[in-house]
Design a protein around this motif. Structure first.
Motif, PDB file in Angstrom:
ATOM      1  N   LEU A 189      11.346  -2.725   5.213  1.00 46.44           N
ATOM      2  CA  LEU A 189      10.532  -3.631   4.409  1.00 46.44           C
ATOM      3  C   LEU A 189      11.304  -4.072   3.166  1.00 46.44           C
ATOM      4  CD1 LEU A 189       7.877  -5.011   3.540  1.00 46.44           C
ATOM      5  CD2 LEU A 189       7.196  -2.819   2.519  1.00 46.44           C
ATOM      6  N   ASN A 190      11.452  -5.384   3.022  1.00 44.70           N
ATOM      7  CA  ASN A 190      12.045  -5.970   1.816  1.00 44.70           C
ATOM      8  C   ASN A 190      10.925  -6.583   0.979  1.00 44.70           C
ATOM      9  OD1 ASN A 190      15.006  -5.770   2.715  1.00 44.70           O
ATOM     10  ND2 ASN A 190      14.095  -6.958   4.369  1.00 44.70           N
ATOM     11  N   VAL A 191      10.956  -6.339  -0.315  1.00 46.39           N
ATOM     12  CA  VAL A 191       9.958  -6.899  -1.230  1.00 46.39           C
ATOM     13  C   VAL A 191      10.689  -7.645  -2.330  1.00 46.39           C
ATOM     14  CG1 VAL A 191       8.018  -6.410  -2.758  1.00 46.39           C
ATOM     15  CG2 VAL A 191       8.392  -4.987  -0.735  1.00 46.39           C
ATOM     16  N   ILE A 192      10.339  -8.914  -2.510  1.00 40.52           N
ATOM     17  CA  ILE A 192      10.988  -9.725  -3.536  1.00 40.52           C
ATOM     18  C   ILE A 192       9.930 -10.273  -4.483  1.00 40.52           C
ATOM     19  CG2 ILE A 192      12.947 -10.351  -2.086  1.00 40.52           C
ATOM     20  CD1 ILE A 192      11.634 -12.985  -1.488  1.00 40.52           C
ATOM     21  N   ARG A 214      -3.034   7.194  -1.800  1.00 42.06           N
ATOM     22  CA  ARG A 214      -3.209   5.840  -2.323  1.00 42.06           C
ATOM     23  C   ARG A 214      -3.992   4.992  -1.326  1.00 42.06           C
ATOM     24  NH1 ARG A 214       2.150   7.025  -3.083  1.00 42.06           N
ATOM     25  NH2 ARG A 214       2.725   5.651  -1.352  1.00 42.06           N
ATOM     26  N   THR A 215      -4.724   4.011  -1.837  1.00 46.25           N
ATOM     27  CA  THR A 215      -5.567   3.162  -0.984  1.00 46.25           C
ATOM     28  C   THR A 215      -4.854   1.881  -0.558  1.00 46.25           C
ATOM     29  OG1 THR A 215      -6.508   2.083  -2.948  1.00 46.25           O
ATOM     30  CG2 THR A 215      -7.672   4.021  -2.081  1.00 46.25           C
ATOM     31  N   ASP A 216      -3.554   1.771  -0.864  1.00 47.13           N
ATOM     32  CA  ASP A 216      -2.849   0.537  -0.521  1.00 47.13           C
ATOM     33  C   ASP A 216      -2.339   0.550   0.916  1.00 47.13           C
ATOM     34  OD1 ASP A 216      -1.244   2.599  -1.254  1.00 47.13           O
ATOM     35  OD2 ASP A 216       0.144   1.433  -2.480  1.00 47.13           O
ATOM     36  N   THR A 245      10.247  -9.294   5.337  1.00 46.88           N
ATOM     37  CA  THR A 245      10.320  -9.576   3.900  1.00 46.88           C
ATOM     38  C   THR A 245       8.980 -10.123   3.420  1.00 46.88           C
ATOM     39  OG1 THR A 245      12.685 -10.100   4.060  1.00 46.88           O
ATOM     40  CG2 THR A 245      11.507 -10.882   2.099  1.00 46.88           C
ATOM     41  N   PHE A 246       8.494  -9.573   2.301  1.00 48.77           N
ATOM     42  CA  PHE A 246       7.251 -10.046   1.702  1.00 48.77           C
ATOM     43  C   PHE A 246       7.447 -10.194   0.199  1.00 48.77           C
ATOM     44  CE2 PHE A 246       5.904  -8.219   5.688  1.00 48.77           C
ATOM     45  CZ  PHE A 246       4.926  -9.099   6.124  1.00 48.77           C
ATOM     46  N   ILE A 247       6.538 -10.934  -0.403  1.00 46.90           N
ATOM     47  CA  ILE A 247       6.603 -11.192  -1.840  1.00 46.90           C
ATOM     48  C   ILE A 247       5.616 -10.293  -2.559  1.00 46.90           C
ATOM     49  CG2 ILE A 247       6.303 -12.986  -3.601  1.00 46.90           C
ATOM     50  CD1 ILE A 247       6.927 -15.021  -1.405  1.00 46.90           C
ATOM     51  N   VAL A 248       5.945  -9.922  -3.775  1.00 42.49           N
ATOM     52  CA  VAL A 248       5.080  -9.066  -4.585  1.00 42.49           C
ATOM     53  C   VAL A 248       3.663  -9.643  -4.617  1.00 42.49           C
ATOM     54  CG1 VAL A 248       4.617  -8.259  -6.931  1.00 42.49           C
ATOM     55  CG2 VAL A 248       6.934  -8.136  -6.015  1.00 42.49           C
ATOM     56  N   GLY A 249       2.691  -8.798  -4.300  1.00 43.01           N
ATOM     57  CA  GLY A 249       1.292  -9.227  -4.291  1.00 43.01           C
ATOM     58  C   GLY A 249       0.767  -9.550  -2.906  1.00 43.01           C
ATOM     59  N   ASP A 250       1.666  -9.741  -1.935  1.00 48.02           N
ATOM     60  CA  ASP A 250       1.239 -10.022  -0.566  1.00 48.02           C
ATOM     61  C   ASP A 250       0.685  -8.766   0.095  1.00 48.02           C
ATOM     62  OD1 ASP A 250       2.113 -12.588  -0.854  1.00 48.02           O
ATOM     63  OD2 ASP A 250       3.961 -12.324   0.292  1.00 48.02           O
ATOM     64  N   THR A 251       0.060  -8.962   1.266  1.00 44.49           N
ATOM     65  CA  THR A 251      -0.280  -7.837   2.135  1.00 44.49           C
ATOM     66  C   THR A 251       0.802  -7.739   3.193  1.00 44.49           C
ATOM     67  OG1 THR A 251      -2.667  -8.094   1.788  1.00 44.49           O
ATOM     68  CG2 THR A 251      -1.960  -6.897   3.761  1.00 44.49           C
ATOM     69  N   ASN A 287      -1.342  -5.503  -1.601  1.00 40.56           N
ATOM     70  CA  ASN A 287      -0.746  -5.760  -2.921  1.00 40.56           C
ATOM     71  C   ASN A 287       0.628  -5.107  -3.023  1.00 40.56           C
ATOM     72  OD1 ASN A 287      -0.577  -6.725  -5.564  1.00 40.56           O
ATOM     73  ND2 ASN A 287      -1.542  -4.896  -6.423  1.00 40.56           N
ATOM     74  N   VAL A 288       1.496  -5.440  -2.071  1.00 44.39           N
ATOM     75  CA  VAL A 288       2.799  -4.798  -1.980  1.00 44.39           C
ATOM     76  C   VAL A 288       3.609  -5.008  -3.258  1.00 44.39           C
ATOM     77  CG1 VAL A 288       3.955  -6.779  -0.894  1.00 44.39           C
ATOM     78  CG2 VAL A 288       4.779  -4.460  -0.449  1.00 44.39           C
ATOM     79  N   GLN A 289       4.320  -3.965  -3.658  1.00 37.40           N
ATOM     80  CA  GLN A 289       5.125  -4.002  -4.874  1.00 37.40           C
ATOM     81  C   GLN A 289       6.570  -3.638  -4.530  1.00 37.40           C
ATOM     82  OE1 GLN A 289       3.771  -4.976  -7.906  1.00 37.40           O
ATOM     83  NE2 GLN A 289       1.935  -5.388  -6.668  1.00 37.40           N
ATOM     84  N   LEU A 290       7.448  -3.789  -5.516  1.00 39.43           N
ATOM     85  CA  LEU A 290       8.862  -3.483  -5.303  1.00 39.43           C
ATOM     86  C   LEU A 290       9.058  -2.024  -4.892  1.00 39.43           C
ATOM     87  CD1 LEU A 290      10.418  -5.418  -8.341  1.00 39.43           C
ATOM     88  CD2 LEU A 290      10.358  -6.135  -5.949  1.00 39.43           C
ATOM     89  N   LYS A 291       8.177  -1.136  -5.376  1.00 40.27           N
ATOM     90  CA  LYS A 291       8.311   0.292  -5.059  1.00 40.27           C
ATOM     91  C   LYS A 291       8.060   0.574  -3.576  1.00 40.27           C
ATOM     92  CE  LYS A 291       3.503   1.342  -6.218  1.00 40.27           C
ATOM     93  NZ  LYS A 291       2.596   2.130  -7.095  1.00 40.27           N
ATOM     94  N   HIS A 292       7.396  -0.334  -2.881  1.00 40.24           N
ATOM     95  CA  HIS A 292       7.108  -0.127  -1.462  1.00 40.24           C
ATOM     96  C   HIS A 292       8.300  -0.456  -0.564  1.00 40.24           C
ATOM     97  CE1 HIS A 292       2.791  -0.720  -2.846  1.00 40.24           C
ATOM     98  NE2 HIS A 292       2.792   0.482  -2.279  1.00 40.24           N
TER      99      HIS A 292
END
Length: 299
Positions: A136-139, A93-95, A51-57, A111-116
């Motif tokens: 992968l969970n993104v919150i 994409r470069t992410d 689990t990661f937060i929006v904006g994290d790597t 810069n992980v987002q909810l779409k990831h």
């Protein structure tokens, strides 16, 4: 097509062709190396639900042992297009990026987002396409992104006992790279011969690094300020005191000597009473004798 774009296209095509050739060779039963009995690759034990937060790597871990000449590929389970093959990123994409330090082929999503959010596959180019899935969970929770550090442990330790301190540090995107220990400003290093043991443990899910400092057979000189510092300069300190407890020696001889006079008091008292009674009897005897003598003289 411009020359830089053409070069990039040719490079990607060649790498993809190499993977296809490797898969074809595995399917036909050939080996790309000269060993006929090469060990079979296998995955290391890593977290498969992170689990990661929006904006994290975001970091999706995939360790492979005995990989030999095989290739590691990352892809989303909902897509046929690979994200990475070996060290090369194929996504437009470069992410996405591969972080390769043997035996790990970790997928980084900047810069992980909810779409990831979703399930990803780490595949090995074997005949049966060995794979491991990582979810992968993104919150979107900015409150959990604050870095924090804390030291716990006993501040008062008896001489000869062990000092045990625990340091837990959390960063915003991933666990801090490392933790250093200091005593009164001087760096401490693990040295079992001197009774100093330092252990560390990482948790990608909670973005936390934990380190335990143990100093066995504490001496008075071990008293001081202990500091835990992370690679991102988070610092926390704790004062530790060493108690030099001295045993109380009981003076049995002195106590017995103090008790002896009181024990003799009854005997001394009895002697005094006996002495007084003797004098009284003698006095009465004297008076009786004197009275009788006086009476005879008067006659």
């Amino acid at each position: 097509m411009r020359s830089p774009e053409l070069l990039d296209y040719v490079t990607r095509t060649c790498l993809l062709a190499l993977q296809l050739a490797s898969l074809l060779a595995s399917g036909l039963g050939f080996r790309l190396n000269s060993r006929d009995h090469a060990p079979r690759p296998y995955f290391t034990r890593d977290e498969t639900n992170v689990t990661f937060i929006v904006g994290d790597t975001a970091k999706l871990m995939c360790g492979v042992m005995d990989i030999g000449t095989k290739l590691v590929t990352w892809k989303r389970d909902t897509s046929l297009e690979p994200l990475t093959i070996g060290d090369t990123t194929f996504a437009q994409r470069t992410d996405y990026e591969v972080h390769h330090i043997d035996p790990y082929w970790n997928l980084l999503i900047k810069n992980v987002q909810l779409k990831h959010a979703g399930t990803y596959e780490c595949q090995i180019s074997t005949k049966d396409k060995m794979k491991r899935t990582v979810h992968l969970n993104v919150i979107d929770d900015h409150k959990r992104r604050k870095p924090a550090i804390n030291i716990t442990g006993q501040q008062h330790v008896d001489k000869g006992q062990s000092i045990v301190l625990s340091c837990n540090a959390t960063d915003t995107a991933a666990p801090p790279d490392h933790v250093d220990w200091f005593k009164d400003g001087n760096a401490l290093h693990s040295n079992e011969a001197n009774g100093v043991i330092i252990t560390k443990k990482f948790s990608v899910t909670s973005r936390t690094i934990s380190s335990i400092l143990e100093i066995k057979n504490a001496k008075m000189s071990d008293k001081g300020t202990y500091t835990c510092r992370t690679s991102d300069k988070q610092v926390h300190s704790l004062n530790v005191n060493i108690l030099n407890e001295k045993p109380i020696n009981k003076r049995v001889t002195d106590d017995e000597e103090k008790l002896q006079p009181s024990r003799m008091e009854p005997a001394t008292g009895s002697a005094s009473v006996s002495y007084s009674n003797t004098h009284l009897i003698l006095l009465v005897t004297f008076l009786v004798t004197w009275f009788n003598t006086s009476s005879r003289d008067k006659r």
